[in-house]
Design an enzyme around this catalytic site. Structure first.
Site, PDB file in Angstrom:
ATOM      1  N   GLY A 248      -9.272  52.557  52.438  1.00  0.00           N
ATOM      2  CA  GLY A 248      -8.480  53.695  51.992  1.00  0.00           C
ATOM      3  C   GLY A 248      -7.954  54.567  53.104  1.00  0.00           C
ATOM      4  O   GLY A 248      -7.412  55.654  52.852  1.00  0.00           O
ATOM      5  N   GLU A 290     -13.557  48.084  54.673  1.00  0.00           N
ATOM      6  CA  GLU A 290     -12.518  47.152  54.219  1.00  0.00           C
ATOM      7  C   GLU A 290     -11.115  47.735  54.399  1.00  0.00           C
ATOM      8  O   GLU A 290     -10.432  48.078  53.434  1.00  0.00           O
ATOM      9  CB  GLU A 290     -12.736  46.816  52.741  1.00  0.00           C
ATOM     10  N   GLY A 292      -7.169  47.738  54.813  1.00  0.00           N
ATOM     11  CA  GLY A 292      -6.067  46.838  54.475  1.00  0.00           C
ATOM     12  C   GLY A 292      -4.759  47.450  54.908  1.00  0.00           C
ATOM     13  O   GLY A 292      -4.128  47.026  55.873  1.00  0.00           O
ATOM     14  N   ARG A 293      -4.356  48.518  54.193  1.00  0.00           N
ATOM     15  CA  ARG A 293      -3.119  49.221  54.526  1.00  0.00           C
ATOM     16  C   ARG A 293      -3.090  49.660  55.994  1.00  0.00           C
ATOM     17  O   ARG A 293      -2.069  49.568  56.673  1.00  0.00           O
ATOM     18  CB  ARG A 293      -2.990  50.449  53.617  1.00  0.00           C
ATOM     19  N   ARG A 330       6.618  49.948  44.941  1.00  0.00           N
ATOM     20  CA  ARG A 330       5.793  51.147  45.116  1.00  0.00           C
ATOM     21  C   ARG A 330       6.528  52.452  44.778  1.00  0.00           C
ATOM     22  O   ARG A 330       5.916  53.359  44.199  1.00  0.00           O
ATOM     23  CB  ARG A 330       5.214  51.204  46.530  1.00  0.00           C
ATOM     24  N   CYS A 361      18.416  45.508  37.527  1.00  0.00           N
ATOM     25  CA  CYS A 361      19.052  46.124  36.368  1.00  0.00           C
ATOM     26  C   CYS A 361      18.097  47.138  35.737  1.00  0.00           C
ATOM     27  O   CYS A 361      17.612  46.970  34.621  1.00  0.00           O
ATOM     28  CB  CYS A 361      19.446  45.043  35.368  1.00  0.00           C
ATOM     29  N   GLU A 362      17.788  48.171  36.498  1.00  0.00           N
ATOM     30  CA  GLU A 362      16.905  49.255  36.082  1.00  0.00           C
ATOM     31  C   GLU A 362      17.387  50.545  36.713  1.00  0.00           C
ATOM     32  O   GLU A 362      17.585  50.611  37.935  1.00  0.00           O
ATOM     33  CB  GLU A 362      15.457  49.006  36.560  1.00  0.00           C
ATOM     34  N   TYR A 390       1.209  45.989  50.537  1.00  0.00           N
ATOM     35  CA  TYR A 390       1.445  45.967  49.095  1.00  0.00           C
ATOM     36  C   TYR A 390       2.894  45.677  48.696  1.00  0.00           C
ATOM     37  O   TYR A 390       3.172  45.540  47.509  1.00  0.00           O
ATOM     38  CB  TYR A 390       0.953  47.265  48.430  1.00  0.00           C
TER      39      TYR A 390
END
EC number: 4.1.1.20
Length: 444
Positions: A248, A290, A292-293, A330, A361-362, A390
């Site tokens: 985190g 752990e 990651g980011r 994200r 198409c959003e 991510y």
């Protein structure tokens, strides 16, 4: 414009990463394109490992592969002396196919299937992080059938709410993850596991959230985990040899973000574990984390080609790119913020405020709102920074768009590590039932 790692602006006014001209990368590999600064990834790995070595404590730094899981990344993690955290059979398969040592793999997840547990046991991975009672008994029974004993950690929720987005905050009581310390379920899990013959309790795992910029949450989690460990030792005669405080650790996405040096997080965690366990005269456990980011986040840059634009006087100007929420969901999921600039005209002065729209198409397919840029033209290359974590992992084929290629750049070389999907990749698994097959037209 914020440059990090090996990024720089070359004499042609173009963004370079790892000694590679990004405009040339876009021309060679197409866009959207994920570009990873390999030297920066390795530097982040080394920062964590060296910070722990300096403490003199036993440790494992496990790369959280959910942030970005491809075989080449698994290979880097292995080469840099890290362990690996996986959360699915797909991530486990990727790691094993990359040749990652199974004894350094930890398997997470709140709903592991029987097939996943069997795969993990057969591969002889190092540890399963047990998330609930259903899994505990299924794992023990599966291990019994295979005649083995599996090492486990228990994921516990210490009741710590990190300062992060509600969707990525996981250490509080109201979460789908783990056994709660406060309501007694964590203690009951240890008590029941002690009576099972085919699991070996190593300790507990706690993860309080993501994109955290302070150390107080980690300190409080360490306090509560240590108190829990002492209660378990006194009442159940179980001594933990491992304490995993998860990940985190925040990174800089925009100028508003102020992450701490990685060594600061490590120092706070180790100091808290030392002080808490020492005061209880408790054998110092091995510490696992752990990240990651914080390993891959700012090492990734996504390149897009600019296409159409739409200027609504007095409202905003939209500039569209050839990707969007399919390669970076994200902003739609978390309202995540990014910085960007023109990779092929990096020295040109900013002249207008635009909002970067994706091509899906959003209406909500917006990557960045109110971005200062030079006047853009179709064919310009937009570089969006800090997209290493991510983005590829969450990419989809919405609107049947093809997922982008991934390249690692290093010392002027660009290595393709994931090929761009083809139309055959997108539609190749479709099956038309026999009853829908077109019948040949009868000749008259």
């Amino acid at each position: 414009m914020y440059l990090h790692g090996t990024s720089q602006i070359n004499s042609d006014g173009r963004l370079e990463i790892g000694g590679c001209d990004t405009a040339e990368l876009a021309a060679k590999f197409g866009t959207p394109l994920y570009v990873f600064d390999e030297a920066l990834i390795r530097r982040r790995c080394k920062e964590f490992v060296e910070a722990f070595r300096a403490t003199g404590m036993r440790y494992q730094v496990a790369y959280a592969s959910k942030a970005f899981c491809v075989m080449a990344m698994c290979r880097i993690a292995e080469e840099e002396g890290m362990s690996l955290d996986v959360v699915s059979d797909g991530e486990l398969y990727t790691a094993l196919r990359a040749g990652f040592p199974p004894e350094r793999i930890h398997f997470h997840g709140n709903n592991k299937t029987l097939e996943e547990l069997e795969m993990a046991i057969d591969a002889k991975i190092g540890c399963v992080v047990v998330d609930n009672f259903t899994e505990l008994y299924m794992l023990n029974e599966t291990a019994k059938e295979k005649g083995v004993k599996v090492k486990i950690l228990f994921r516990v929720t210490p009741g710590v709410e990190a300062h992060t987005h509600e969707f990525i905050s996981t250490g509080q009581t109201d979460t789908k993850f783990g056994f709660d310390i406060g309501n007694g379920s964590a203690f009951r899990a240890i008590r029941e596991a002690k009576e099972l013959e085919h699991v070996e309790i190593l300790g507990v795992h706690s993860h309080i959230g993501s994109q955290i910029f302070e150390v107080d949450g980690f300190r409080l989690a360490a306090d509560r985990v240590a108190e829990f460990a002492q209660n378990v030792r006194l009442e159940l005669d179980v001594t933990f040899s491992v304490i995993n405080l998860g990940g985190g650790f925040g990174i800089r996405y925009t100028e508003e973000d102020s992450p701490l040096p990685l060594a600061k997080y490590v120092q706070a965690i180790t100091d808290s574990i030392k002080s808490n366990f020492t005061k209880h005269d408790y054998p110092l456990p091995e510490i696992w984390i752990e990240p990651g980011r914080s390993i891959v986040g700012d090492a990734g840059t996504t390149l897009y080609t600019i296409g159409s634009s739409k200027d609504i006087p007095g409202v905003r100007k939209y500039v569209a790119v050839d990707g969007g929420m399919t390669d970076n969901p994200r902003p739609a999921l978390y309202d995540a913020k990014y910085e960007a600039f023109l990779a092929n005209r990096a020295n040109d002065p900013n002249e207008e405020t635009v909002s970067i729209a994706g091509k899906c198409c959003e209406t909500g397919d917006m990557l960045i709102r109110d971005l200062e840029l030079p006047k853009t033209a179709p064919g310009d290359i937009l570089a969006v920074a800090c997209t290493g974590a991510y983005n590829y992992s969450m990419a989809s084929n919405y609107n049947r768009l093809r997922r982008p290629a991934v390249v690692f750049v290093h010392d002027g070389e660009a290595d393709l590590v994931v090929r761009r999907e083809t139309f055959e990749d997108v539609a190749g698994k479709d099956v038309i039932p026999e009853r829908m097959q077109k019948q040949p037209v009868a000749k008259s």
